[in-house]
Design an enzyme around this catalytic site. Structure first.
Site, PDB file in Angstrom:
ATOM      1  N   ASP A  61      11.695  41.487  38.723  1.00 60.06           N
ATOM      2  CA  ASP A  61      10.836  41.457  37.535  1.00 60.06           C
ATOM      3  C   ASP A  61      10.571  42.870  37.022  1.00 60.06           C
ATOM      4  O   ASP A  61      10.561  43.124  35.829  1.00 60.06           O
ATOM      5  CB  ASP A  61       9.502  40.777  37.862  1.00 60.06           C
ATOM      6  CG  ASP A  61       9.680  39.276  38.044  1.00 60.06           C
ATOM      7  OD1 ASP A  61      10.833  38.801  37.922  1.00 60.06           O
ATOM      8  OD2 ASP A  61       8.682  38.586  38.329  1.00 60.06           O
ATOM      9  N   CYS A 121      -5.883 -15.466   7.931  1.00 59.65           N
ATOM     10  CA  CYS A 121      -6.977 -15.492   6.960  1.00 59.65           C
ATOM     11  C   CYS A 121      -6.443 -16.092   5.668  1.00 59.65           C
ATOM     12  O   CYS A 121      -5.374 -15.719   5.198  1.00 59.65           O
ATOM     13  CB  CYS A 121      -7.476 -14.069   6.711  1.00 59.65           C
ATOM     14  SG  CYS A 121      -8.398 -13.898   5.176  1.00 59.65           S
ATOM     15  N   LYS A 129      27.753   7.793  26.965  1.00 59.01           N
ATOM     16  CA  LYS A 129      28.425   8.070  25.688  1.00 59.01           C
ATOM     17  C   LYS A 129      29.929   7.987  25.896  1.00 59.01           C
ATOM     18  O   LYS A 129      30.437   8.570  26.866  1.00 59.01           O
ATOM     19  CB  LYS A 129      28.090   9.486  25.204  1.00 59.01           C
ATOM     20  CG  LYS A 129      26.618   9.713  24.984  1.00 59.01           C
ATOM     21  CD  LYS A 129      26.304  11.163  24.672  1.00 59.01           C
ATOM     22  CE  LYS A 129      24.794  11.345  24.584  1.00 59.01           C
ATOM     23  NZ  LYS A 129      24.392  12.743  24.531  1.00 59.01           N
ATOM     24  N   TYR A 141      13.466  44.183  35.157  1.00 57.08           N
ATOM     25  CA  TYR A 141      13.546  43.530  33.844  1.00 57.08           C
ATOM     26  C   TYR A 141      12.510  44.147  32.898  1.00 57.08           C
ATOM     27  O   TYR A 141      12.817  44.508  31.763  1.00 57.08           O
ATOM     28  CB  TYR A 141      13.306  42.018  33.990  1.00 57.08           C
ATOM     29  CG  TYR A 141      13.331  41.279  32.667  1.00 57.08           C
ATOM     30  CD1 TYR A 141      14.534  40.813  32.143  1.00 57.08           C
ATOM     31  CD2 TYR A 141      12.163  41.075  31.935  1.00 57.08           C
ATOM     32  CE1 TYR A 141      14.576  40.155  30.924  1.00 57.08           C
ATOM     33  CE2 TYR A 141      12.189  40.426  30.711  1.00 57.08           C
ATOM     34  CZ  TYR A 141      13.400  39.954  30.208  1.00 57.08           C
ATOM     35  OH  TYR A 141      13.440  39.318  29.000  1.00 57.08           O
ATOM     36  N   ASP A 142      11.274  44.315  33.407  1.00 57.81           N
ATOM     37  CA  ASP A 142      10.207  44.867  32.564  1.00 57.81           C
ATOM     38  C   ASP A 142      10.580  46.249  32.051  1.00 57.81           C
ATOM     39  O   ASP A 142      10.272  46.605  30.914  1.00 57.81           O
ATOM     40  CB  ASP A 142       8.890  44.961  33.352  1.00 57.81           C
ATOM     41  CG  ASP A 142       8.333  43.568  33.615  1.00 57.81           C
ATOM     42  OD1 ASP A 142       8.826  42.607  32.967  1.00 57.81           O
ATOM     43  OD2 ASP A 142       7.435  43.434  34.472  1.00 57.81           O
ATOM     44  N   ARG A 186      13.024  15.906  14.776  1.00 62.29           N
ATOM     45  CA  ARG A 186      13.844  14.786  14.312  1.00 62.29           C
ATOM     46  C   ARG A 186      13.211  14.095  13.103  1.00 62.29           C
ATOM     47  O   ARG A 186      13.906  13.665  12.201  1.00 62.29           O
ATOM     48  CB  ARG A 186      13.999  13.780  15.464  1.00 62.29           C
ATOM     49  CG  ARG A 186      14.729  12.537  15.063  1.00 62.29           C
ATOM     50  CD  ARG A 186      14.991  11.645  16.271  1.00 62.29           C
ATOM     51  NE  ARG A 186      15.755  10.490  15.878  1.00 62.29           N
ATOM     52  CZ  ARG A 186      15.235   9.365  15.428  1.00 62.29           C
ATOM     53  NH1 ARG A 186      13.932   9.250  15.314  1.00 62.29           N
ATOM     54  NH2 ARG A 186      15.998   8.361  15.081  1.00 62.29           N
ATOM     55  N   LYS A 223      18.301  10.487  30.519  1.00 60.41           N
ATOM     56  CA  LYS A 223      17.641  10.416  29.207  1.00 60.41           C
ATOM     57  C   LYS A 223      16.282  11.100  29.333  1.00 60.41           C
ATOM     58  O   LYS A 223      15.370  10.584  29.978  1.00 60.41           O
ATOM     59  CB  LYS A 223      17.476   8.964  28.764  1.00 60.41           C
ATOM     60  CG  LYS A 223      16.927   8.854  27.361  1.00 60.41           C
ATOM     61  CD  LYS A 223      17.045   7.444  26.835  1.00 60.41           C
ATOM     62  CE  LYS A 223      16.638   7.355  25.389  1.00 60.41           C
ATOM     63  NZ  LYS A 223      15.234   7.676  25.161  1.00 60.41           N
ATOM     64  N   GLU A 276      24.418  10.936  31.121  1.00 63.90           N
ATOM     65  CA  GLU A 276      23.366  11.956  31.139  1.00 63.90           C
ATOM     66  C   GLU A 276      22.014  11.317  31.420  1.00 63.90           C
ATOM     67  O   GLU A 276      21.789  10.183  31.000  1.00 63.90           O
ATOM     68  CB  GLU A 276      23.245  12.617  29.742  1.00 63.90           C
ATOM     69  CG  GLU A 276      24.490  13.256  29.256  1.00 63.90           C
ATOM     70  CD  GLU A 276      24.421  13.527  27.750  1.00 63.90           C
ATOM     71  OE1 GLU A 276      23.330  13.807  27.233  1.00 63.90           O
ATOM     72  OE2 GLU A 276      25.476  13.425  27.113  1.00 63.90           O
ATOM     73  N   LYS A 319      17.768   1.801  30.244  1.00 64.95           N
ATOM     74  CA  LYS A 319      16.388   2.189  30.547  1.00 64.95           C
ATOM     75  C   LYS A 319      15.975   1.722  31.942  1.00 64.95           C
ATOM     76  O   LYS A 319      16.453   0.700  32.424  1.00 64.95           O
ATOM     77  CB  LYS A 319      15.441   1.550  29.519  1.00 64.95           C
ATOM     78  CG  LYS A 319      15.577   2.089  28.100  1.00 64.95           C
ATOM     79  CD  LYS A 319      14.942   3.448  27.999  1.00 64.95           C
ATOM     80  CE  LYS A 319      14.596   3.854  26.596  1.00 64.95           C
ATOM     81  NZ  LYS A 319      13.479   3.237  25.994  1.00 64.95           N
TER      82      LYS A 319
END
Ligand code: IVH
Length: 708
Positions: free
Chosen positions: A32, A464, A290, A35-36, A136, A115, A113, A314
């Site tokens: 870290d 009604c 897919k 990186y810093d 979306r 979901k 994959e 599902k």
């Protein structure tokens, strides 16, 4: 040593690589502290040479100014949803349909994959740089949330590599919040006295819809890419290839994705993911299959708003035990009075449930639920919760629930019967339908020769008899009118609608567009103020510019749902055409049977409805499909508005541009054709100048709009 722009570019590339190692691969190569120090070096250089800074610099994840509202984003290609299945058999049926569409007995390979239960987004990269992030929305139009998407560390601002980066790449995927981070966030919310999120999905979409990206930045959001939208400058042959490329460009993809060569592999995949579900640090609600080959996908095509080459399997619905507190009757916009159970709050299927519909009078008879009883409820994914059975009756059992004789408006409530239908094959039940037309359509479109159509039980419901002026029905029409798939008016929730109805600020839905007359009074109401009143009026005004299908849906014609509204919009192309149609013409349309056709006819013949439409239309600018003059020079041009306009309201200008077929975007990019500038324009003007975008100032607007 002198600083060079080349070193600056190298430094950015190095930081980008470490970001990818850390956030995407979860495999940091440096400490870290190291990186810093690289990051500090970058900040130091950018302070010294501000001209070097470009939006894709790792230092530029958070912009400076919070937005007042999100701009809409028109998806270049619709974002589809998936159809679902719940059993091996249903999946095999899907596979049969695939084979039939491809006219081949060969087994298709499936890309499998998990979901992800998150928020779907579209990310557009132009020549490798992230330019647009959008929700979306309804699949056609989402919201531009670029500033928020940019704060998510695992989403690259610039794609890795230089060789095969396409000119345009629209990546679609899911933004989600890991389970442990969600728990941490909720603890913090509780400590700060803020509202808790009910599940990671709501937390993710709530975080994405923050107007201030600084808040989004503090939310632990992650991303998995799962598909493409528009692309230019590259082509793919399979789903597998897309994922390989995604990975090489530094886009996060789910490591659990896999190829299945046969149906056995597909089922094994589902079982494996189901078994490991609890150990994953993110919520999933099933798996997605897919067809792997993209030219096969193309051939199979799509139906309604889902691809026919993909399906979601599902997980079974979750069940939970709870107690009934009370049973009430609720009046809906169609006049149907539905029994609803008030429950002791219980967490099931990812949400807290405290109300549950009992659907109709038959269901009430069948279950005979009473206050104090213990019941089992079931909820799957986005499906509404259901009571399955009463498991313990209260010791001092309350009397059986009596049906009301009167509606809340004082009119009589009578018992009606709806017919339901079952499609069977060899006596096996395939599917149930509420109308014979739907059932017939199903049989027509199905692959197998389902033949037997049998009238089943006749569900009884209360209605009604007071007609359309029943106040409960009107209230229901308001809720429907402002809902997301209709006029989508933010800030006009149920409670506020009830309050304004009581105060007489509006009577019928068309009065919403005159609410501004009450602005001064609203401002003084408890819970309001200047800002929220302004926001409310603003969202009402933005909704005036409306797509035809949303208007049709919003009218609340019985049994005209979102898909039917879209079909009607595409066929009739204007509200006038729809209003002057005939029963005979309507039943020629696909998916419209005599019942829906007669509902539509009755609606436009009813005096109350006729008046409502007549008074409503002058308030709206309707975006009719394909009626925009495509020769108009603004058609499909991308325009950005910036700065303060004096003569014209920004929304009005936006609506004018949209009505000419232009796309109004919130950020200047290589795709921008025109920038309209008011006073005090800032960075957008600078960027437009840099990119050579044509600038239109406020005095030139009317000439610009009327140019031929
Ligand atoms: S594919 C055309 N793959 O589920 C295919 N969707 O109803 C559409 N989702 O809103 C998407 N995980 O955002 C696909 N691995 C995955 C997914 C996934 C979650 C979401 C998607 C969409 C919904 C589909």
């Amino acid at each position: 040593m002198t600083d060079s722009i080349k070193d600056y570019e190298l430094l950015k590339a190095e930081i980008r690589k470490h970001d990818h190692n850390y956030y995407v691969l979860d495999n940091p190569e440096i400490s870290d502290a190291e990186y810093d120090s690289l990051f500090l070096k970058l900040i130091h250089l950018e302070k010294k040479y501000p001209k070097w800074i470009s939006p894709e610099s790792p230092s530029q994840r958070v912009g400076i100014t919070p937005a007042t509202a999100f701009n809409t984003h028109q998806h270049a290609k619709n974002m589809l949803s998936l159809s679902n299945c719940f059993s091996d058999e249903e999946f095999f049926d899907f596979d049969q349909r695939v084979k039939k569409s491809l006219n081949s007995a060969a087994q298709a390979k499936y890309f499998c994959e998990p979901k992800i239960d998150g928020a779907a987004v579209s990310l557009t990269y132009l020549s490798g740089t992230l330019e647009i992030g959008a929700t979306r929305g309804d699949g056609e139009t989402g919201e531009n949330i670029t500033s928020n998407v940019r704060t998510i560390n695992s989403i690259p601002l610039k794609l890795i590599g230089s060789k095969d980066i396409p000119e345009i790449l629209e990546v679609r995927g899911e933004i989600f919040m890991p389970k442990d981070e969600f728990a941490r966030l909720n603890k913090l919310q509780e400590k700060d006295g803020n509202k808790l999120f009910s599940n990671p999905r709501n937390a993710a979409s709530g975080s994405l819809r923050q107007l201030d990206p600084k808040i989004t930045k503090t939310r632990p959001l992650h991303f998995f890419a799962h598909g493409i939208g528009i692309i230019q400058g590259i082509s793919f042959s399979s789903q597998e290839e897309i994922f390989k490329k995604f990975k090489s460009w530094g886009l996060p993809v789910n490591p659990l994705n896999a190829i299945a060569n046969n149906l056995h592999d597909c089922i094994k995949y589902f079982e494996k993911i189901d078994k490991n579900r609890a150990s994953l640090n993110y919520e999933i609600d099933g798996v997605v299959y897919k067809v792997n080959n993209l030219s096969d996908q193309n051939e199979i095509g799509e139906i309604a708003r889902s691809p026919r080459w993909a399906i979601a399997r599902k997980f079974p619905a979750e069940v939970a035990k709870t107690k009934i507190i009370d049973i009430n009757f609720q009046l809906g916009r169609t006049g149907v009075i539905t029994p609803v159970a008030k429950l002791e709050k219980v967490f099931v299927g990812g949400v807290n449930v405290s109300n549950c519909t009992l659907h109709n009078v038959d269901e009430l008879e069948r279950l005979d639920p009473r206050p104090g009883d213990t019941v089992v409820i079931k909820r799957a994914g986005d499906v509404i919760p259901q009571i399955i059975k009463v498991i313990a009756k209260d010791k001092n059992r309350a009397p059986k629930i009596k049906l009301p004789k009167l509606c809340e408006c004082g009119s009589e409530a009578t018992l009606n019967h709806a017919e339901s239908w079952e499609v069977r094959e060899d006596k096996e039940l395939i599917k149930k339908f509420d109308s014979i037309y739907e059932a017939n359509n199903f049989i027509k479109n199905a692959n197998k020769g389902y033949s037997l159509l049998k009238v089943n039980e006749r569900a009884a419901f209360l209605k009604c008899m007071g007609g359309r002026s029943c106040n409960g029905r009107i209230r229901g029409s308001f809720y429907h009118f402002v809902s997301r798939k209709a006029f989508d008016i933010e800030g006009l929730g149920k409670e506020i609608i009830n309050r304004f109805l009581e105060l007489g600020y509006f009577k019928d839905v068309q009065d919403i567009f005159s609410l501004e007359n009450y602005a001064k009074k609203i401002e003084k109401l408890e819970g309001f103020g200047l800002k929220s009143t302004e926001n409310l009026i603003h969202s009402i005004n933005s909704s005036r510019n409306i797509e035809l299908h949303r208007l049709i849906f919003g009218l609340g014609i019985e049994e005209v749902g979102e898909t039917t509204a879209r079909n009607l919009s595409n066929f009739f192309k204007s509200i006038d055409n729809l209003m002057s149609t005939s029963f005979e013409e309507l039943i020629t349309l696909q998916d419209i049977g005599p019942r829906v056709a007669s509902n539509i006819m009755q609606f436009f013949e009813d005096n109350y409805c006729k008046n409502m439409v007549k008074e409503l239309l002058p308030h709206l600018t309707i975006k009719n499909p394909n009626l925009i003059d495509q020769d108009n020079y603004l058609f499909e041009k991308t325009i950005v508005i910036t700065g303060t306009l004096k003569k014209l309201k920004r929304d009005e200008l936006k609506n004018l541009l949209l009505s000419k077929g232009a796309k109004v975007s919130s950020s200047v990019s290589a795709k921008t054709n025109y920038l309209i500038v008011g006073s005090n324009a800032g960075s957008k003007l600078a960027k437009a100048n840099q990119l050579g975008v044509k600038i239109i100032n406020e005095d030139e607007i009317s000439e610009f709009l009327n140019e031929k």
